[in-house]
Write an enzyme that holds these catalytic residues in place. Structure first.
Site, PDB file in Angstrom:
ATOM      1  N   HIS A   1       0.819  -1.211   0.000  1.00 26.25           N
ATOM      2  CA  HIS A   1       0.000   0.000   0.000  1.00 26.25           C
ATOM      3  C   HIS A   1       0.854   1.263   0.000  1.00 26.25           C
ATOM      4  CE1 HIS A   1      -4.230  -1.485   0.811  1.00 26.25           C
ATOM      5  NE2 HIS A   1      -3.499  -2.583   0.695  1.00 26.25           N
TER       6      HIS A   1
ATOM      7  N   SER B   1       0.103  -1.082  -6.102  1.00 26.53           N
ATOM      8  CA  SER B   1       0.130  -2.369  -6.802  1.00 26.53           C
ATOM      9  C   SER B   1       0.768  -2.219  -8.176  1.00 26.53           C
ATOM     10  CB  SER B   1      -1.283  -2.917  -6.965  1.00 26.53           C
ATOM     11  OG  SER B   1      -1.904  -3.113  -5.716  1.00 26.53           O
TER      12      SER B   1
ATOM     13  N   LYS C   1     -14.284  -9.015  -7.741  1.00 25.27           N
ATOM     14  CA  LYS C   1     -13.408  -9.851  -8.577  1.00 25.27           C
ATOM     15  C   LYS C   1     -12.715 -10.917  -7.736  1.00 25.27           C
ATOM     16  CE  LYS C   1     -10.556  -9.066 -12.639  1.00 25.27           C
ATOM     17  NZ  LYS C   1      -9.929  -8.048 -13.485  1.00 25.27           N
ATOM     18  N   ASP C   2     -12.235 -10.526  -6.561  1.00 29.54           N
ATOM     19  CA  ASP C   2     -11.582 -11.490  -5.664  1.00 29.54           C
ATOM     20  C   ASP C   2     -12.569 -12.542  -5.163  1.00 29.54           C
ATOM     21  OD1 ASP C   2      -9.187 -10.256  -5.978  1.00 29.54           O
ATOM     22  OD2 ASP C   2      -9.142  -9.280  -4.023  1.00 29.54           O
TER      23      ASP C   2
ATOM     24  N   GLU D   1       6.940 -33.640   0.596  1.00 30.17           N
ATOM     25  CA  GLU D   1       5.703 -33.240  -0.053  1.00 30.17           C
ATOM     26  C   GLU D   1       6.016 -32.619  -1.415  1.00 30.17           C
ATOM     27  OE1 GLU D   1       3.074 -34.595   1.014  1.00 30.17           O
ATOM     28  OE2 GLU D   1       1.993 -33.193   2.301  1.00 30.17           O
TER      29      GLU D   1
END
Length: 412
Positions: free
Chosen positions: A212, A216, A240-241, A284
């Site tokens: 912030h 972005s 959108k998220d 893994e």
């Protein structure tokens, strides 16, 4: 723009602790580039998965017993006797894989669009620190079921530190809490596995703070120049998220309900036995690229240095990449090399899951060499000699002509 709440209670709190205003700025009015694609939803998905892992982990810890005589049976107790224990356990185990999937995609998106370049170097570093903490947390969590692969994976990985000159054996003894992987080891790993997610939360807060502060990145790699280049985070990107989260939950649920053991190892349903070594010890899947790099070098110390070096070189990316252009959209040669690098990482993942013999050793070494050649040699050279495509004057110029063109087509 100052935030002034209308609710009298919220207003009273805001004047004494302005947390509501901070959240309003961060989640509502935060100016976001107007051209962000769905590749930018993976950061939010990573935050969602972190919450899922913490919540399910806390509940599982209420029923788990960190003792070598009871750990395996306590996991079986969770699966069979605790109400919805099977769901919590599978959600936590598969959630680790989902977490790594979204973080890997988040990292590769950053590599493609140059999100590590100035002024976001510290943002990139904090992201890598989160990744390292995730790896440590996941490794310790993999040991907790105390199955065959848990025990032998812990034995192999902790023994790697013995390759460090002078202090290696002391580090291994400290990690074990004795002279072999045993009850003190399990207790230490359980304690750290419970603690580290909260450390990750702290680093995530710094990561978001840094984001912030500098804003972005976006598909063009251009900075916001005026108000026309940005839109408020809410409701445009919250919606959108949420859509991205819905699609992701379908993917997650497919594993959770139909293939909950697909990403695990069947040997981990066998209680740990120090006297029986599994035929093929593997970590893994999300550790396999680094495991392949480790095995590519015949020397133990060399393999350890190369494995840690594979992550360490990523910290130097902001200075290794000499190009003034951020986004691969405008870098034709870098774009092609990026996809070769992605294919190389996939190959390393595949090789890491195979026995270290025959052609797998050769291909593992070739893939390892290319990994470091790409970052340390090709990336700086391409940045110096590549001729990028022309950049748009602004984010709006990159977006608006497309909208105009689509509108003309519709009218025709």
């Amino acid at each position: 723009m100052s935030f002034e709440p209308k609710n009298p209670v919220v207003k009273w709190v805001e004047h004494r602790l302005p947390i509501t205003g901070m959240l309003h700025h961060a989640l509502y009015e935060y100016p976001t580039p107007k051209n962000l694609s769905y590749w930018w939803t993976f950061g939010s998905l990573a935050g969602f998965m972190l919450v899922v892992q913490i919540v399910t982990g806390i509940v599982l810890a209420m029923h788990y017993t960190p003792h070598v005589d009871y750990a395996f049976t306590s996991v079986e107790h969770i699966m069979r006797d605790v109400n919805y224990g099977w769901l919590l356990r599978y959600m936590h185990a598969n959630g680790a894989s989902m977490f790594f999937i979204v973080v890997y995609l988040h990292i590769f998106r950053g590599l493609y669009y140059g999100s590590y370049k100035a002024p976001r170097e510290l943002l990139w570093w904090l992201g890598l620190v989160i990744f390292l903490l995730m790896m440590a947390t996941a490794f310790m969590g993999y040991v907790l079921p105390w199955g065959q692969m848990s025990f032998w994976g812990a034995t192999v990985i902790t023994n790697l530190f013995s390759a460090i000159p002078l202090v290696g054996d002391s580090i291994v003894t400290w990690l074990w809490g004795g002279f072999a992987v045993d009850n003190p080891t399990l207790n230490r790993f359980f304690s750290l596995h419970y603690l580290l997610p909260f450390v990750i939360v702290g680093v995530v807060i710094l990561h978001v703070w840094s984001l912030h502060t500098n804003g972005s990145n976006n598909p063009t790699g251009l900075d916001i120049k005026d108000k026309q280049d940005s839109i408020p985070f809410h409701p445009y990107y919250t919606v959108k998220d949420l859509f991205g989260l819905a699609i992701f939950l379908i993917f997650f649920s497919a594993f959770l309900f139909y293939a909950p053991n697909y990403l695990g190892h069947p040997d981990n349903y066998i209680p740990a036995n120090p006297l029986v070594t599994p035929a093929h010890i593997v970590p893994e899947w999300y550790f396999l690229p680094f495991y392949a790099i480790l095995r590519a070098v015949p020397d133990k110390l060399g393999g350890v240095l190369l494995m840690f070096g594979a992550i360490a070189v990523l910290f130097a990316l902001p200075w290794l990449d000499k190009s003034r252009i951020r986004s691969a959209r405008f870098r034709p040669i870098y774009k092609q090399l990026f996809w070769v690098f992605v294919a190389d990482c996939v190959l390393l993942t595949y090789i890491g899951g195979k026995p270290p013999e025959g052609a797998f050793i050769i291909w593992g070494r070739i893939a390892t060499i290319y990994y470091f050649v790409h970052i340390l040699i090709l990336l700086p050279l391409v940045g110096l000699f590549e001729k990028p495509r022309p950049l748009p004057a602004s984010i709006s110029e990159d977006v608006l002509p497309k909208k105009a063109a689509s509108g003309e087509t519709a009218n025709a």
